[in-house]
Design an enzyme around this catalytic site. Structure first.
Site, mmCIF file in Angstrom:
data_model
loop_
_atom_site.group_PDB
_atom_site.id
_atom_site.type_symbol
_atom_site.label_atom_id
_atom_site.label_comp_id
_atom_site.label_asym_id
_atom_site.label_seq_id
_atom_site.Cartn_x
_atom_site.Cartn_y
_atom_site.Cartn_z
ATOM 1 N N LYS A 133 39.041 41.054 28.621
ATOM 2 C CA LYS A 133 39.053 39.591 28.808
ATOM 3 C C LYS A 133 38.199 39.264 30.032
ATOM 4 O O LYS A 133 38.034 40.109 30.910
ATOM 5 C CB LYS A 133 40.487 39.112 29.060
ATOM 6 C CG LYS A 133 41.443 39.302 27.896
ATOM 7 C CD LYS A 133 41.753 37.966 27.221
ATOM 8 C CE LYS A 133 42.675 38.114 26.031
ATOM 9 N NZ LYS A 133 44.077 38.254 26.418
ATOM 10 N N HIS A 155 37.828 35.703 35.432
ATOM 11 C CA HIS A 155 37.315 34.363 35.660
ATOM 12 C C HIS A 155 37.808 33.787 36.972
ATOM 13 O O HIS A 155 38.518 34.452 37.728
ATOM 14 C CB HIS A 155 37.686 33.457 34.480
ATOM 15 C CG HIS A 155 39.164 33.454 34.195
ATOM 16 N ND1 HIS A 155 40.057 32.719 34.927
ATOM 17 C CD2 HIS A 155 39.898 34.131 33.263
ATOM 18 C CE1 HIS A 155 41.277 32.929 34.453
ATOM 19 N NE2 HIS A 155 41.211 33.784 33.455
ATOM 20 N N HIS A 202 41.126 34.256 38.551
ATOM 21 C CA HIS A 202 41.518 35.490 39.231
ATOM 22 C C HIS A 202 41.118 35.494 40.699
ATOM 23 O O HIS A 202 41.426 36.437 41.419
ATOM 24 C CB HIS A 202 40.897 36.703 38.526
ATOM 25 C CG HIS A 202 41.428 36.913 37.146
ATOM 26 N ND1 HIS A 202 40.729 36.571 36.016
ATOM 27 C CD2 HIS A 202 42.613 37.394 36.714
ATOM 28 C CE1 HIS A 202 41.450 36.850 34.949
ATOM 29 N NE2 HIS A 202 42.603 37.345 35.337
HETATM 30 N N1 ARG Z 1 47.658 40.085 33.609
HETATM 31 C C1 ARG Z 1 48.452 38.914 33.797
HETATM 32 C C2 ARG Z 1 47.604 37.667 33.567
HETATM 33 O O1 ARG Z 1 46.406 37.697 33.742
HETATM 34 C C3 ARG Z 1 49.012 38.801 35.179
HETATM 35 C C4 ARG Z 1 49.993 39.870 35.531
HETATM 36 C C5 ARG Z 1 50.901 39.436 36.620
HETATM 37 N N2 ARG Z 1 51.767 40.464 37.067
HETATM 38 C C6 ARG Z 1 52.890 40.844 36.494
HETATM 39 N N3 ARG Z 1 53.551 41.841 37.019
HETATM 40 N N4 ARG Z 1 53.368 40.235 35.435
HETATM 41 O O2 ARG Z 1 48.171 36.643 33.245
#
Ligand code: ARG
Length: 564
Positions: free
Chosen positions: A125, A128, A131
């Site tokens: 993905k 962007h 982040h």
């Molecule tokens: N990868 C997830 C996202 O981009 C965020 C993860 C956040 N951390 C977690 N431990 N859930 O939405």
């Protein structure tokens, strides 16, 4: 250096009151000319059965002044203390010059581990603009905790598990060019994914294929696993370039896939503790009592979900790192998710859940221009950074065409401007990022702070050395030097407060305060004064300001070019 504590102890000696309590009462006087510390005598009036003003008078006569305090004066129920400017200046300068780029360091975190989870990008993905905050906030918090002596573990909880990877493989098998695996980038993967969704609408059997591929990934089928790993490598290669630009590193990349074989014990535990109920075939923890929708543990097809992996991750981290704190630097959109996860952990009886914190933050968007989010286009983070670097390069070309390392400085300043723009406000605020504002060298910006740092370097370079021991501290008793010394003095306390509140912007504000005070000092005084005692004092102060600004910028994850 804890002057409030020393004063409280001196007063406790005469009043018989508790020093810790007296310390709590200490205030800052309303106006500077009233002194540096004010002790209000109103509460003592009750126990001592005397008027506050009379108590203040008597204390002023009786108190033994600790080192560093030049006098005490009673004024309307307050006892005001004046610090000895010269010894204060010497103390502040000595500490900053001793700790240098580590200014503000402490050992308060010794023996304690803080896990900071941030960035947590998704495989295949786009990385962007969404982040940006998690990456730079997390990086800054990690650095702040490091400075305070904690052991830190930085974790990138990769989004590398889920049925979407079955879709990716199905799409690749149908439409992927073979070179994709060799030379393709994340944008190609994203295009495949988008195509899958478009085509699956007309051809639902594609979804069955995707499911079958995901099952193969789960079974570590050779072909499926190799493709899955390759998608991951492609994504990480690009992400690592962004991390390198930002100076961000991770100790662990244990993401969702890592917990694949660590969920069963947690699911068993939830069942054994009688927390699980079956609802429409799914296994859930009912949270209606806490005004929350249920936390799904297993879907009706028996598959695990995002939340299941988070429960396993929290338990794993506790067992592995025995953290003092576990910070999740994740956008506020996931507030409910973390409330649910924390509640389930609490119901499981894990009292350490009190040490888990969702450090949430608002949204970042870009003020119009070529990279706008109009039409729902994703704004890639590397595009944002490179645009900032290019714009900075143009400014340098115009303002300092003779600068050496123009490319390097453009990178440091361009990236620094973006990072600063993200960290300059309380994290919960939404941010509309503007290149023009972020790159304004005269505003409260990263480039302004970097420029001030470079100015200090330039002064020190021209002077080629100074001697603190030969400095006359009385040369620093004027208003402008005094304001700068106080700003430098406040910095270490701000670092602690930033850690306590998970708010790096406090550090950014402290940096700006030091920069503004330094620039005023710089305009008001000749630093290279003929009198060596004065010159040494002013140069030492300049060096201390440089150390403090540099120490602050490094906590924000911003580099400090010596020339700009
Ligand atoms: N990868 C997830 C996202 O981009 C965020 C993860 C956040 N951390 C977690 N431990 N859930 O939405």
């Amino acid at each position: 250096m804890d002057m409030k504590g020393k004063l409280a102890r001196a007063l406790a000696g005469i009043t018989g009151a508790d020093a810790a309590e007296l310390c709590e009462w200490m205030e800052a006087p309303k106006r500077r000319e009233l002194g540096d510390y004010a002790f209000p005598c109103f509460r003592l009036a009750r126990t001592l059965k005397q008027a506050p003003a009379a108590i203040a008078e008597e204390l002023a006569r009786a108190v033994a002044l600790p080192d560093g305090i030049s006098r005490a004066e009673a004024a309307g129920g307050y006892l005001n203390f004046f610090v000895d400017r010269q010894s204060f200046a010497r103390d502040v300068l000595s500490r900053a010059l001793d700790e240098r780029e580590q200014y503000g360091r402490s050992t308060e975190g010794a023996g304690k581990t803080v896990c900071v989870e941030y960035s947590s990008i998704n495989i295949a993905k786009p990385m962007h603009i969404g982040h940006l905050s998690t990456t730079v906030l997390g990086n800054s918090l990690k650095r702040i905790y490091d400075r305070l002596g904690y052991d830190t573990v930085s974790i990138n909880h990769l989004g590398d598990w889920g049925t979407q990877f079955g879709k990716m493989i199905a799409a690749y098998k149908h439409w992927g060019a073979p070179e994709l695996l060799e030379t393709g980038g994340v944008r190609d993967l994203v295009a495949l994914y988008i195509r899958f969704h478009a085509e699956a609408e007309a051809e639902p059997s594609l979804d069955d294929e995707a499911r079958a591929w995901f099952r193969k990934i789960e079974q570590h089928d050779e072909e499926a696993w190799a493709l899955f790993q390759r998608f991951k490598e492609i994504t990480m290669k690009e992400a690592d370039r962004v991390y390198a630009l930002l100076g961000v590193e991770f100790d662990s990349y244990a993401g969702e896939n890592f917990y694949e074989d660590k969920m069963q014990p947690v699911i068993d535990e939830i069942r054994a503790k009688g927390l699980a109920t079956v609802d429409g075939g799914a296994l859930i923890v009912d949270l209606s009592e806490y005004d929350m929708p249920p936390c799904i543990i297993l879907k009706s097809d028996g598959g695990t979900i995002y939340a299941t992996r988070d429960l396993a991750a929290a338990c794993y981290r506790k067992a592995t790192y025995d953290f003092h704190k576990l910070l999740y630097v994740v956008a506020y959109q996931q507030n409910l998710h973390f409330r649910q996860i924390f509640k389930v952990l609490e119901l499981m009886g894990h009292d350490w859940v009190k040490d888990c914190v969702h450090v949430n933050f608002g949204m970042v968007s870009i003020e119009d221009g070529s990279l706008s989010t109009r039409k729902g286009n994703v704004v890639y983070l590397d595009d944002v950074l490179h645009a900032a670097i290019e714009k900075t390069r143009a400014v340098i070309e115009e303002k300092s065409p003779d600068l050496e390392d123009k490319d390097e400085v453009a990178r440091q300043v361009g990236v620094g401007a973006v990072v600063w723009g993200t960290l300059y406000n309380s994290r919960i605020k939404d941010i509309v990022f503007s290149y023009a504002k972020a790159l304004n060298f005269d505003g409260e910006t990263g480039p302004y702070a970097q420029y001030t740092y470079a100015r200090c370097c330039s002064v020190l370079r021209k002077a080629s050395g100074y001697d603190l021991c030969a400095a006359d501290m009385s040369a620093l008793e004027d208003e402008f030097s005094g304001a700068l010394i106080r700003a430098i003095h406040e910095f270490p306390e701000v670092v602690r407060e930033a850690a306590e509140k998970y708010e790096p912007y406090l550090v950014a504000r402290a940096v700006i305060a030091i920069c503004a005070a330094f620039n005023r000092f710089y305009y008001e005084h000749r630093i290279m004064e003929d009198d060596p005692a004065v010159r040494n004092a002013r140069l030492a102060l300049t060096d201390a300001a440089k150390c403090a600004v540099g120490a602050g910028l490094s906590l924000l994850g911003i580099e400090t070019p010596e020339r700009m």
